[in-house]
Design an enzyme around this catalytic site. Structure first.
Site, PDB file in Angstrom:
ATOM      1  N   ARG A  51       0.865  -1.179   0.000  1.00  0.00           N
ATOM      2  CA  ARG A  51       0.000   0.000   0.000  1.00  0.00           C
ATOM      3  C   ARG A  51       0.901   1.228   0.000  1.00  0.00           C
ATOM      4  O   ARG A  51       1.973   1.222   0.619  1.00  0.00           O
ATOM      5  CB  ARG A  51      -0.896   0.026   1.243  1.00  0.00           C
ATOM      6  N   GLU A  85      -4.114   7.233  -4.488  1.00  0.00           N
ATOM      7  CA  GLU A  85      -4.207   6.642  -5.819  1.00  0.00           C
ATOM      8  C   GLU A  85      -5.405   7.228  -6.532  1.00  0.00           C
ATOM      9  O   GLU A  85      -6.514   7.153  -6.009  1.00  0.00           O
ATOM     10  CB  GLU A  85      -4.373   5.114  -5.729  1.00  0.00           C
ATOM     11  N   HIS A 110      -1.331   0.136  -9.988  1.00  0.00           N
ATOM     12  CA  HIS A 110      -1.974  -0.879  -9.147  1.00  0.00           C
ATOM     13  C   HIS A 110      -2.461  -2.062  -9.985  1.00  0.00           C
ATOM     14  O   HIS A 110      -3.641  -2.438  -9.931  1.00  0.00           O
ATOM     15  CB  HIS A 110      -3.136  -0.267  -8.353  1.00  0.00           C
TER      16      HIS A 110
END
Lengths: 323, 323
Positions: free
Chosen positions: A239, A268, A287
């Site tokens: 993360r 993000e 991601h």
């Protein structure tokens, strides 16, 4: 144990490559050979409350789950999360007695391939080669083999284990770091979290692959980055908030770090003016490291059927620990 | 057989990361445990002729060798080439009775790592991800695992074998193509050259890893590129002239090819206005795929000592075949 459930699958409103389809549900059901299960499909909106009133089992992703947790779900017994990380649920009131399963194990195969690519891209100095190509310059950069280099992986779960496996396949020396330091087959050794600072100076490539919890937030800060040897590489597939992004950019700009790969950022996406986009020798990917769309839902639903009625399934989330 | 030789090592005039040093020579000599060998060092220039007059064995690279072949070398018995490819010598008069050894086998370990990176970079659509980063756009591109995809490798020598090994490590189905189709441990099957056209439509990634000879020049032309399925990937680690670069650029521009990686071009380097530099989904690297500077000369010199006195060494070049 007989499976008699009222399952509600909640997909996002907008088109999503990872929305669960009726066909996927039926196929997984057939593979599981379980007794009939009524599954309902819903999306967030005015009609969702009625569906939540009768569902005993919910299958959905973290953003939707975070949004509905405060709604009445009087019959709810189980939630199966179409994700591994539960950091998005931190600080929210969890309904008493409801158990949470995640889809850990679904991400490893794809992540292992990503990690092979990412470790080699940094080692070969792919960002330098790419800039030379853009500038139409033929500037050889010769690098030794990656075999024998020292890889440290923080976290030895699905992502960490797959990262370690990639390192072993490349002939690297792999040290795992986990809360308790239990051995892992893909690691040459696993040390407890307290040993991290001592290992950093002996690390050529550092992978962050642990859950984001209060204990791991900001784990890789400026102090720890400085403990890495000059030219070391950093990779984050956990993360974004596991590391201090400003400190990372500074360590790249100064040349202390040889390169970095971030598949996760905080937030993000990064804002368009974030320095991450253009930091030297930094590869940012959106991601995508661990998600294979051709098997993701099938594997998740197989795991659902295999574990939803287990007394102590391996994918039971401990919300106290945060994973 | 006793080794009593007058060895001349000819390095380039300009600084070169692959120049053989006196220390490397002495260390390899010690490892070999051979009787004393007098080695001389030289560079191209006015003094070279005198050294060539007495040398019976020369160690050098293809560019220098091509330049000196016409000079008097009355005692020359053997040349050990610090390279695998001998295409640079094609068409030149070879001194009668002199045998040529190359350093085949030195490139495999590094090439295998490069190929792992290159196959995965294309499969993950790394060029698309990189362009999004440059444009500061977060645009996920999800791809399945590469495992199960079909890799065809033209050539099953050092480079081809290492490429096949990379494919196998990724779980790909690997077909080798060689002149005679002899089995190779890293290939699921090896077919003779005549089968290439039939294999191309069943190929997801095609690697060119064969020597450049009259038989292979222009091997991958527009016709054969069209036989590849839509979205296929092409990788060239052999020699630039194995493929029709204009046809490759056209196949990338039309979208027929999903991507390509070229570590070799024709010419090298490409001119600044060559379309290769900016063709869509094309990664160009500057001939660095197989050269590990930390072991290159050591491994080459070990091979020299191991084979220079063998009657029929595995690295004996057949100049008729061109490898």
């Amino acid at each position: 144990m007989e499976l008699r459930r009222n399952v509600l699958i909640i997909n996002p409103v907008e088109a999503d490559p990872f929305a669960v389809t009726e066909a996927q549900w039926q196929a997984a059901w057939a593979r599981a050979g379980k007794p009939p299960v009524t599954a309902g499909f819903a999306t967030p909106g005015p009609d969702l409350a009625a569906a939540l009133a009768t569902a005993d089992t919910i299958i959905t992703g973290p953003p939707i789950l975070a949004d509905i947790l405060a709604l009445p779900m009087p019959r709810l017994e189980s939630v199966f999360l179409l994700a591994a990380g539960v950091d998005r649920l931190a600080g929210l009131a969890w309904p008493r007695g409801v158990r949470l399963l995640n889809n850990r194990g679904v991400h490893g195969a794809k992540l292992r391939e990503y990690m092979l690519w990412a470790l080699l891209a940094l080692h070969m100095r792919a960002p330098v080669l790419a800039m030379a190509q853009v500038a139409r310059r033929w500037e050889p950069v010769f690098t030794p083999a990656i075999a024998g280099r020292r890889l440290t992986v923080v976290g030895t779960g699905d992502l960490g284990g797959a990262s370690a496996s990639a390192g072993k396949a490349l002939g690297m020396n792999v040290t795992g770091i986990s809360r308790q330091g239990r051995p892992h087959t893909a690691c040459d050794r696993v040390l407890p979290s307290a040993a991290l600072d001592a290992v950093l100076p002996e690390t050529d490539a550092l992978v962050l692959a642990c859950p984001l919890t209060p204990a791991t937030r900001g784990l890789l800060d400026a102090r720890r980055l400085a403990l890495l040897p000059a030219g070391a590489h950093v990779l984050n597939v956990g993360r974004g908030a596991l590391l201090d992004q400003a400190a990372l950019v500074a360590a790249l700009a100064s040349g202390h770090l040889g390169g970095a790969v971030l598949d996760v950022t905080d937030p993000e996406p990064p804002s368009p003016d974030d320095k991450l986009w253009s930091a030297p020798n930094l590869i940012v990917t959106p991601h995508i490291s661990a998600d294979d769309p051709t098997i993701y839902n099938d594997a998740s639903l197989d795991l659902f059927f295999a574990t939803v009625d287990q007394a102590n399934p391996p994918n039971l989330v401990d919300l106290g620990l945060g994973y």
